[in-house]
Design a protein around this motif. Sequence first.
Motif, short mmCIF file in Angstrom:
data_model
loop_
_atom_site.label_atom_id
_atom_site.label_comp_id
_atom_site.label_asym_id
_atom_site.label_seq_id
_atom_site.Cartn_x
_atom_site.Cartn_y
_atom_site.Cartn_z
N ILE A 71 0.84 -1.21 0.00
CA ILE A 71 0.00 0.00 0.00
C ILE A 71 0.86 1.25 0.00
CG2 ILE A 71 -1.78 1.25 1.24
CD1 ILE A 71 -2.62 -1.41 -0.09
N ALA A 72 1.98 1.21 0.73
CA ALA A 72 2.90 2.36 0.71
C ALA A 72 3.40 2.62 -0.70
CB ALA A 72 4.07 2.10 1.66
N ARG A 73 3.67 1.55 -1.44
CA ARG A 73 4.12 1.72 -2.82
C ARG A 73 3.03 2.37 -3.67
NH1 ARG A 73 6.95 -3.15 -1.63
NH2 ARG A 73 5.21 -4.48 -2.23
N GLN A 74 1.77 2.00 -3.43
CA GLN A 74 0.67 2.62 -4.18
C GLN A 74 0.55 4.11 -3.86
OE1 GLN A 74 -0.81 1.37 -6.58
NE2 GLN A 74 -0.53 -0.83 -6.39
N LEU A 75 0.73 4.45 -2.60
CA LEU A 75 0.64 5.86 -2.23
C LEU A 75 1.77 6.66 -2.85
CD1 LEU A 75 -0.46 5.71 1.53
CD2 LEU A 75 -1.86 6.03 -0.51
N LEU A 76 2.96 6.04 -2.90
CA LEU A 76 4.09 6.75 -3.52
C LEU A 76 3.81 7.03 -4.99
CD1 LEU A 76 7.11 4.90 -1.87
CD2 LEU A 76 6.54 7.33 -1.64
N LYS A 77 3.12 6.09 -5.65
CA LYS A 77 2.77 6.32 -7.06
C LYS A 77 1.91 7.58 -7.19
CE LYS A 77 2.78 1.56 -8.78
NZ LYS A 77 1.90 0.49 -9.34
N ARG A 78 1.07 7.78 -6.19
CA ARG A 78 0.17 8.94 -6.20
C ARG A 78 0.96 10.25 -6.28
NH1 ARG A 78 -5.27 10.54 -6.48
NH2 ARG A 78 -5.65 12.32 -5.16
N PHE A 79 2.15 10.22 -5.67
CA PHE A 79 2.92 11.46 -5.60
C PHE A 79 3.98 11.56 -6.69
CE2 PHE A 79 1.92 10.16 -1.13
CZ PHE A 79 0.78 10.94 -1.05
N GLU A 80 4.10 10.51 -7.51
CA GLU A 80 5.05 10.58 -8.61
C GLU A 80 4.57 11.62 -9.62
OE1 GLU A 80 6.76 6.01 -8.73
OE2 GLU A 80 5.33 6.72 -10.22
N GLY A 81 5.54 12.28 -10.22
CA GLY A 81 5.18 13.28 -11.22
C GLY A 81 4.93 14.65 -10.63
N ARG A 82 4.85 14.68 -9.29
CA ARG A 82 4.70 15.99 -8.67
C ARG A 82 6.07 16.62 -8.48
NH1 ARG A 82 0.19 15.72 -3.84
NH2 ARG A 82 -1.55 15.06 -5.12
N ALA A 83 6.07 17.86 -8.16
CA ALA A 83 7.32 18.54 -7.84
C ALA A 83 7.86 17.98 -6.54
CB ALA A 83 7.06 20.05 -7.73
N GLU A 84 8.98 18.46 -6.13
CA GLU A 84 9.56 18.02 -4.87
C GLU A 84 8.53 18.15 -3.76
OE1 GLU A 84 12.56 16.75 -4.05
OE2 GLU A 84 12.82 16.52 -6.20
N PRO A 85 8.50 17.20 -2.84
CA PRO A 85 7.56 17.30 -1.74
C PRO A 85 7.61 18.67 -1.09
CG PRO A 85 8.75 15.24 -1.65
CD PRO A 85 9.39 16.05 -2.73
N ALA A 86 6.45 19.18 -0.81
CA ALA A 86 6.37 20.56 -0.33
C ALA A 86 6.87 20.71 1.09
CB ALA A 86 4.93 21.04 -0.41
N PRO A 87 7.60 21.78 1.36
CA PRO A 87 7.88 22.08 2.76
C PRO A 87 6.57 22.41 3.44
CG PRO A 87 8.45 23.94 1.38
CD PRO A 87 8.11 22.80 0.44
N VAL A 88 6.51 22.18 4.71
CA VAL A 88 5.24 22.34 5.41
C VAL A 88 5.08 23.75 5.91
CG1 VAL A 88 3.89 21.58 7.39
CG2 VAL A 88 5.21 19.95 6.06
N GLU A 89 3.94 24.30 5.62
CA GLU A 89 3.59 25.61 6.15
C GLU A 89 2.23 25.51 6.81
OE1 GLU A 89 5.64 27.96 2.37
OE2 GLU A 89 3.57 28.37 3.02
N PRO A 90 2.04 26.21 7.93
CA PRO A 90 0.74 26.14 8.58
C PRO A 90 -0.35 26.67 7.68
CG PRO A 90 2.39 27.14 10.01
CD PRO A 90 3.00 27.05 8.63
N ALA A 91 -1.50 25.99 7.68
CA ALA A 91 -2.63 26.47 6.92
C ALA A 91 -3.23 27.69 7.61
CB ALA A 91 -3.70 25.38 6.83
N PRO A 92 -3.71 28.65 6.83
CA PRO A 92 -4.36 29.82 7.45
C PRO A 92 -5.60 29.38 8.19
CG PRO A 92 -4.73 29.77 5.09
CD PRO A 92 -3.72 28.72 5.38
N PRO A 93 -5.91 30.03 9.32
CA PRO A 93 -7.08 29.63 10.12
C PRO A 93 -8.36 29.59 9.32
CG PRO A 93 -5.71 31.21 11.31
CD PRO A 93 -5.18 31.13 9.90
#
Length: 241
Positions: A134-156
């Motif tokens: 399942i982890a491999r399937q989730l990784l496929k989901r993120f393939e093709g995207r840009a570099e994983p995003a740095p985390v920023e807090p969501a606005p309230p």
Amino acid sequence: MLTVYLVEDDPLIAQHVREALNQTARLRCVGHAARLAQAREELPSLRPDVLLSDLGLPDGDGTELIAELSAAPAIEGVWHPHILVFSVFGDEIRVLRAIEAGADGYFLKGCTTEELVVAVEQAARGESPISPAIARQLLKRFEGRAEPAPVEPAPPDALDLLGLDTDPGFDTGLGLDGPLVASRHEVTALEVQVLRLVAQGFVPEEIAERLGLSERGVALEVRNVYRKLQLSQRTDRHAGR
């Protein structure tokens, strides 16, 4: 003692799972349905801690039941089961649909009895058990995207829009002891690292040692990925996409 309700149409698998759960003093299988209709009827009265559900049922897809339970308000404000998928289907589409519908974890049939028991207990603790496939399937989901995003807090106001409260178990990317705010929907580099190690077959203890996290921290990173997939789906629905 944790209570579990099983949705499984194969009688032999159902018998094996029930016996496996009931052999553990910490767990008790309080009900079993071979069809969605029976599960819908019995679940509100039995109120198990964990719903362990197959996906391919004679009268529908278990994802329908997951979505219904996730969308419904907690019965009398006190019951909402942790949902763990237990399926032979490990393709990307089914995995993502189940998670986006609200599954807290996804485990493939063929795992050992011990692995299944641990997965049920993890789900009951609010973690998101995950198998390497399942982890491999989730990784496929993120393939093709840009570099994983740095985390920023969501606005309230973004949280208000989604009708969500701040969750102390939701990683902020500022460390597990950081301010308690939710993050954006994009996966972080650390979350991808955890998924890659899970996909390679490393157990949580090994992943924690490699990444300098606690085992609880590893579990939270996986949970964050599940939650972001679910939040992304809700946002898409809200936006009419």
